[in-house]
Design a protein around this motif. Sequence first.
Motif, PDB file in Angstrom:
ATOM      1  N   ILE A  50       4.108   5.377   4.408  1.00  0.00           N
ATOM      2  CA  ILE A  50       2.846   4.631   4.390  1.00  0.00           C
ATOM      3  C   ILE A  50       1.693   5.563   4.042  1.00  0.00           C
ATOM      4  CG2 ILE A  50       1.174   3.454   5.890  1.00  0.00           C
ATOM      5  CD1 ILE A  50       3.617   2.284   7.378  1.00  0.00           C
ATOM      6  N   GLU A  51       1.633   6.713   4.698  1.00  0.00           N
ATOM      7  CA  GLU A  51       0.526   7.635   4.477  1.00  0.00           C
ATOM      8  C   GLU A  51       0.678   8.419   3.176  1.00  0.00           C
ATOM      9  OE1 GLU A  51      -1.602   9.607   7.596  1.00  0.00           O
ATOM     10  OE2 GLU A  51       0.031   9.186   9.003  1.00  0.00           O
ATOM     11  N   MET A  52       1.867   8.955   2.938  1.00  0.00           N
ATOM     12  CA  MET A  52       2.043   9.876   1.827  1.00  0.00           C
ATOM     13  C   MET A  52       2.169   9.165   0.487  1.00  0.00           C
ATOM     14  SD  MET A  52       4.673  12.514   3.738  1.00  0.00           S
ATOM     15  CE  MET A  52       4.746  13.694   2.381  1.00  0.00           C
ATOM     16  N   ASP A  53       2.986   8.117   0.452  1.00  0.00           N
ATOM     17  CA  ASP A  53       3.233   7.420  -0.801  1.00  0.00           C
ATOM     18  C   ASP A  53       2.265   6.253  -1.007  1.00  0.00           C
ATOM     19  OD1 ASP A  53       5.451   9.126  -1.107  1.00  0.00           O
ATOM     20  OD2 ASP A  53       6.719   7.756   0.037  1.00  0.00           O
ATOM     21  N   GLY A  54       2.119   5.423   0.033  1.00  0.00           N
ATOM     22  CA  GLY A  54       1.276   4.253  -0.111  1.00  0.00           C
ATOM     23  C   GLY A  54      -0.203   4.570  -0.213  1.00  0.00           C
ATOM     24  N   LEU A  55      -0.685   5.474   0.649  1.00  0.00           N
ATOM     25  CA  LEU A  55      -2.111   5.797   0.693  1.00  0.00           C
ATOM     26  C   LEU A  55      -2.453   7.099  -0.025  1.00  0.00           C
ATOM     27  CD1 LEU A  55      -2.882   4.806   4.401  1.00  0.00           C
ATOM     28  CD2 LEU A  55      -3.231   3.440   2.327  1.00  0.00           C
ATOM     29  N   GLY A  56      -1.441   7.859  -0.416  1.00  0.00           N
ATOM     30  CA  GLY A  56      -1.678   9.092  -1.155  1.00  0.00           C
ATOM     31  C   GLY A  56      -2.396  10.160  -0.368  1.00  0.00           C
ATOM     32  N   ARG A  57      -2.200  10.181   0.960  1.00  0.00           N
ATOM     33  CA  ARG A  57      -2.870  11.183   1.781  1.00  0.00           C
ATOM     34  C   ARG A  57      -2.126  12.515   1.698  1.00  0.00           C
ATOM     35  NH1 ARG A  57      -6.287  10.124   5.722  1.00  0.00           N
ATOM     36  NH2 ARG A  57      -5.198  11.365   7.301  1.00  0.00           N
ATOM     37  N   PRO A  58      -2.857  13.640   1.659  1.00  0.00           N
ATOM     38  CA  PRO A  58      -2.221  14.958   1.529  1.00  0.00           C
ATOM     39  C   PRO A  58      -1.713  15.471   2.871  1.00  0.00           C
ATOM     40  CG  PRO A  58      -4.585  15.230   1.613  1.00  0.00           C
ATOM     41  CD  PRO A  58      -4.332  13.736   1.644  1.00  0.00           C
ATOM     42  N   VAL A  59      -0.773  14.740   3.453  1.00  0.00           N
ATOM     43  CA  VAL A  59      -0.231  15.097   4.763  1.00  0.00           C
ATOM     44  C   VAL A  59       1.268  15.333   4.635  1.00  0.00           C
ATOM     45  CG1 VAL A  59      -2.002  13.775   5.976  1.00  0.00           C
ATOM     46  CG2 VAL A  59       0.167  12.668   5.408  1.00  0.00           C
ATOM     47  N   GLY A  60       1.857  15.884   5.687  1.00  0.00           N
ATOM     48  CA  GLY A  60       3.299  16.057   5.747  1.00  0.00           C
ATOM     49  C   GLY A  60       3.925  15.058   6.701  1.00  0.00           C
ATOM     50  N   ARG A  61       5.202  15.288   7.028  1.00  0.00           N
ATOM     51  CA  ARG A  61       5.951  14.328   7.842  1.00  0.00           C
ATOM     52  C   ARG A  61       6.133  14.763   9.294  1.00  0.00           C
ATOM     53  NH1 ARG A  61       8.130  10.734   4.024  1.00  0.00           N
ATOM     54  NH2 ARG A  61       8.550  11.661   1.975  1.00  0.00           N
ATOM     55  N   GLN A  62       5.596  15.930   9.684  1.00  0.00           N
ATOM     56  CA  GLN A  62       5.883  16.424  11.034  1.00  0.00           C
ATOM     57  C   GLN A  62       5.424  15.444  12.105  1.00  0.00           C
ATOM     58  OE1 GLN A  62       3.500  19.022  13.252  1.00  0.00           O
ATOM     59  NE2 GLN A  62       2.218  19.680  11.548  1.00  0.00           N
ATOM     60  N   ASP A  63       4.227  14.869  11.961  1.00  0.00           N
ATOM     61  CA  ASP A  63       3.697  13.986  12.998  1.00  0.00           C
ATOM     62  C   ASP A  63       4.590  12.772  13.192  1.00  0.00           C
ATOM     63  OD1 ASP A  63       1.650  15.782  12.933  1.00  0.00           O
ATOM     64  OD2 ASP A  63       0.121  14.379  12.226  1.00  0.00           O
ATOM     65  N   HIS A  64       5.052  12.205  12.102  1.00  0.00           N
ATOM     66  CA  HIS A  64       5.857  10.981  12.173  1.00  0.00           C
ATOM     67  C   HIS A  64       7.209  11.255  12.831  1.00  0.00           C
ATOM     68  CE1 HIS A  64       3.099  11.003   8.719  1.00  0.00           C
ATOM     69  NE2 HIS A  64       2.870   9.735   9.028  1.00  0.00           N
ATOM     70  N   PHE A  65       7.813  12.399  12.510  1.00  0.00           N
ATOM     71  CA  PHE A  65       9.110  12.719  13.112  1.00  0.00           C
ATOM     72  C   PHE A  65       8.965  13.046  14.595  1.00  0.00           C
ATOM     73  CE2 PHE A  65      10.819  12.720   8.909  1.00  0.00           C
ATOM     74  CZ  PHE A  65      12.186  12.486   9.090  1.00  0.00           C
ATOM     75  N   LEU A  66       7.957  13.833  14.962  1.00  0.00           N
ATOM     76  CA  LEU A  66       7.776  14.145  16.377  1.00  0.00           C
ATOM     77  C   LEU A  66       7.463  12.891  17.174  1.00  0.00           C
ATOM     78  CD1 LEU A  66       5.759  17.468  16.053  1.00  0.00           C
ATOM     79  CD2 LEU A  66       8.111  17.224  16.885  1.00  0.00           C
ATOM     80  N   SER A  67       6.721  11.961  16.594  1.00  0.00           N
ATOM     81  CA  SER A  67       6.374  10.728  17.283  1.00  0.00           C
ATOM     82  C   SER A  67       7.576   9.799  17.404  1.00  0.00           C
ATOM     83  CB  SER A  67       5.235  10.021  16.543  1.00  0.00           C
ATOM     84  OG  SER A  67       4.791   8.891  17.244  1.00  0.00           O
ATOM     85  N   ALA A  68       8.341   9.667  16.351  1.00  0.00           N
ATOM     86  CA  ALA A  68       9.490   8.753  16.380  1.00  0.00           C
ATOM     87  C   ALA A  68      10.600   9.270  17.287  1.00  0.00           C
ATOM     88  CB  ALA A  68      10.028   8.541  14.963  1.00  0.00           C
ATOM     89  N   LEU A  69      10.854  10.586  17.282  1.00  0.00           N
ATOM     90  CA  LEU A  69      11.972  11.137  18.040  1.00  0.00           C
ATOM     91  C   LEU A  69      11.598  11.517  19.464  1.00  0.00           C
ATOM     92  CD1 LEU A  69      12.818  11.671  14.930  1.00  0.00           C
ATOM     93  CD2 LEU A  69      14.318  13.385  15.895  1.00  0.00           C
TER      94      LEU A  69
END
Length: 331
Positions: free
Chosen positions: A137-156
């Motif tokens: 959603i953030e990286m592809d859909g909104l084109g934000r220059p972020v990584g995936r660490q937050d999403h993985f730490l939050s989901a797991l």
Amino acid sequence: MSGAADLWVSSAPLRISLAGGGTDLPAYAHRFGGTVLGASVDLRVTVFGRRARAATAIRACLDSCGSADSVDGLANPYAREALRRHWDGSPVDLFSTGDVPGGSGMGSSAAFCVALVAGLSGKERSPHDLAMAASGIEMDGLGRPVGRQDHFLSALGGFRQLHFATDGQVTVEDVPVADDVVRRLDEELVLHFTGTSRDAGAVLGDQARAAGSGERGTEARLHEIKELTGPLREALTRGDTTEVGRILGRHWELKRGLGARVSLPGADRAYRDALAAGATGGKLLGAGGGGFLLLHVPAAAREGVRAAMAAHGMPEQPFRFDPAGARLSRL
């Protein structure tokens, strides 16, 4: 909203990135591979969804309250993109709440995306799948220059070491931290709010451009930031919380050199006073530029550091580490 449930409640934890932050950004990770070590805490973002009876397609209280006949009418960009990808089109009411302000460096936008995707999905998703969908959603859909660490730490949830391969793959390792060490970390790691929120994308954009252009100073700092994950993991597993503080401090020294917007004069002054009062180290969480200042404070220095931070108008935010990742209940 798929499925038979009329109401669902989903939540996802905020996170504390302890070492390696920034090396998950594609501009760096796709060239060198990134590694981040972080953990989830008991501060969360919660989303409530209900199959609506009203004729309006979407009624939402997110950043603000309003109604819309399509996703394009929603003010919240994360909700817009999540609904475009994961909503079945049936009328829905949405409401969200969070334990800290947005833009404060604890991954609240990622936690919101994780919780919203979990609720909108008509099926149970694995934590890995949930993290990939939310980060998309953030990286592809909104084109934000972020990584995936937050999403993985939050989901797991839990203490995790995340590895970001040059081909975009993400692998996850559990970090074994003994219960008594977690209890000491709960007591010795403290959060103070600087009073300033910011858009992480704006701060990270500078770093991503420098890393992507091969700026050697930025690359060298990110290499060393990544290398800190090894000593930090060793300190956590052997229970050396003082060393954890020192590594946080070294991380912050390196991170401040990544861009002019990473730090703030007021945060720098408060950090110096915290060290003078007995803190062993710390750093601004997330991209920097404001948000929460994380400090390691031995018990003997707790009152002195608290007084020093109060003098800067930076209140303490209570928290504890919590191993729970994303949760979903359907009613």
